[in-house]
Design an enzyme around this catalytic site. Sequence first.
Site, short mmCIF file in Angstrom:
data_model
loop_
_atom_site.label_atom_id
_atom_site.label_comp_id
_atom_site.label_asym_id
_atom_site.label_seq_id
_atom_site.Cartn_x
_atom_site.Cartn_y
_atom_site.Cartn_z
N LYS A 131 0.88 -1.18 0.00
CA LYS A 131 0.00 0.00 0.00
C LYS A 131 0.91 1.22 0.00
O LYS A 131 1.99 1.17 0.57
CB LYS A 131 -0.80 0.04 1.30
CG LYS A 131 -2.02 -0.82 1.29
CD LYS A 131 -2.80 -0.51 2.54
CE LYS A 131 -4.06 -1.31 2.58
NZ LYS A 131 -4.82 -0.97 3.77
N HIS A 134 0.75 6.83 3.45
CA HIS A 134 -0.16 7.97 3.36
C HIS A 134 0.25 9.04 4.38
O HIS A 134 1.22 8.87 5.11
CB HIS A 134 -1.61 7.53 3.51
CG HIS A 134 -1.87 6.77 4.78
ND1 HIS A 134 -1.84 7.38 6.01
CD2 HIS A 134 -2.16 5.47 4.99
CE1 HIS A 134 -2.11 6.47 6.92
NE2 HIS A 134 -2.29 5.31 6.34
N HIS A 137 1.19 8.28 7.94
CA HIS A 137 2.56 7.78 8.15
C HIS A 137 3.55 8.93 8.12
O HIS A 137 4.58 8.89 8.79
CB HIS A 137 2.91 6.73 7.10
CG HIS A 137 2.05 5.50 7.19
ND1 HIS A 137 1.28 5.06 6.16
CD2 HIS A 137 1.82 4.65 8.22
CE1 HIS A 137 0.62 3.98 6.53
NE2 HIS A 137 0.92 3.71 7.78
N1 ARG Z 1 1.17 -0.35 10.48
C1 ARG Z 1 0.23 0.29 11.33
C2 ARG Z 1 -0.65 1.24 10.51
O1 ARG Z 1 -0.23 1.70 9.48
C3 ARG Z 1 0.88 1.07 12.45
C4 ARG Z 1 1.72 0.26 13.40
C5 ARG Z 1 2.04 1.02 14.66
N2 ARG Z 1 2.83 0.29 15.61
C6 ARG Z 1 2.37 -0.71 16.39
N3 ARG Z 1 3.22 -1.27 17.21
N4 ARG Z 1 1.13 -1.06 16.37
O2 ARG Z 1 -1.75 1.53 10.91
#
Ligand code: ARG
Length: 593
Positions: A131, A134, A137
């Site tokens: 993906k 965005h 992030h």
């Molecule tokens: N990959 C997840 C997202 O884009 C965020 C991860 C954040 N870190 C964690 N330990 N949950 O929504």
Amino acid sequence: MIKDKISKIVKETIDELWGAKIASSEILIEVERPQNEFGDYAVSVAFALSKMLGASPNEVASLLAEKLNSKKLPEIVKIEVAGGYINFFLAEDFLKEELARIYKNRESYGKSKTGGGKKIIIDYCAPNIAKPMHVGHLRSTIIGDALANVYKTLGYKVVRWNYLGDWGTQFGKLIAAYKLWGDKSEVEKDPIKTLEGLYVKFHEELKESDSRRTELEKVGQEEFQKLEEGDKENRKLWEWFKEESLKEFEKMYDLLGVEFDTQIGESDYEKDLAPTIADLKNKGVAEIGEGGSVIVKLDRFDLPPALIQKSDGASLYITRDIALLKDRIKKYKPEKILYVVANQQTLHFQQLFAIAEMLGLNSAKLEHIKFGLVLGGDKKKLSTREGNAVTLEEVVNKAVKLARDVVEKKSAERQTLLSEEEKEEIAQVVAIGALKYQDLKEHRNSDIVFDWQRMLDFTGDSGPYLQYTYARLMSILRKSPTWKLNFQVGGWGLKLSKPGFDNLGEKPELAIIKHFLDFPDVLEKVGGTNLPNHLALYLYKLANLANRFYETVPVIKDENTPRRAARLALVETAAAILKTGLGLLGIKVLEKI
Ligand code: ARG
């Protein structure tokens, strides 16, 4: 630091005056830095004392001030009482001594050892493979990077962790979609966009009819199961998707100037999931829910139950986060773990932290460092969940393009001859600086509105304004090439020490020196609150004070040579702090704009 000194002397004085009646250790003596003319530092302790002593705050403050005045502190020139507050005014001599000290260490000014080498894991960026990254992030990356930089400067050992979203049932769906409609050469041409397209198509087809939904969901589930079981074809596809995604992400990290210590992602915890679920069950933390699923009830935390295994056996995002947390605590023994993730995941982290408590995983302090949405100029969400999310790449490209226009205009106005390459480099540094600053200047919990014009306004509260101020300061120094040499060899009978700075004393000069003194406090505050906007505001004020200083007193044109040298040293100190501070926010400076 002067703040600590003031707090100490106030405490001693309270002991001397009322030691028999009051335990000063129980009173919080906070030294504030009021932004007004009433004093350089203020203490409000008289309010708390007045209740204990049965006298008015002003009476108590006056008694305290009188006693403090009789002590003749070398750093303080005057102590006054106003409205119950005790106000302290710094002595000019002290300011100049401090300036000499700061000037000497200007490159490393702000660094401290308060962290004592304790470990902090900062979990940020964390995009999902297959993906596009965005804007959420982007915020996580900008905020996480700034916090990591500040903690490091405060003497912590920081682990920068980019926890990739590379596992979960969505990969079953993606593989199913690829097998149904995918085209290898198209994916090769534009991997992320094509893969995302396939994923979106899968979701659209689900909506077609109930039977289609059941059918597709089943295929998706099966493909994920095969992936989990190590099916060769599915593994290969997943690895290919991941590799292509990482290549794209790397480009973004480069542009943004961020680096990580580890990119261990969700898939790395796959093997720990079964033991994690078993452990949760054994400890009586988890129980069997509907249809054979596994859940953790969180009533006593006032939270809805957390699903940690679906009835088809699949694990979830939170299951992997539990395994991750266990591993982090075991391997790193961190003092703190910061999860820099959008507000929308509040419930997820509340549940995670509650489960951590139930499992006794509380040796580390866990904090969800939340942030708000990114909105477009029309105040509507810039990203949506359906395929048409605004990607980070689009945002960055637009910022660079707009910055380039500004740079062209500026260089035409000033008739500076910049090569195409220089212009492009400047545009990139300015664009990234603008993006980062507009984010970091806001309290992270608030939504940020993308306002391209304001973001790139060289005269407003913007990244480019700070970069421009830095470049102006550097150009002043460049125009006086001999001053430093003269200063160092004592050309005017001066050294880079207090006597040299005795030539200063104008109001804007003293104001900026006082602001220099605040820098270490601000960094502590950012560490204490995890709010980088305090540093952004500090730097904005520093830039304003620097501009006011060289616009109101002559620097290069000062005919009094020793004073000119002292003023140039002041310029050099301001530039150094600006550079360090912007660097902590992840913003680069330019010697010329
Ligand atoms: N990959 C997840 C997202 O884009 C965020 C991860 C954040 N870190 C964690 N330990 N949950 O929504």
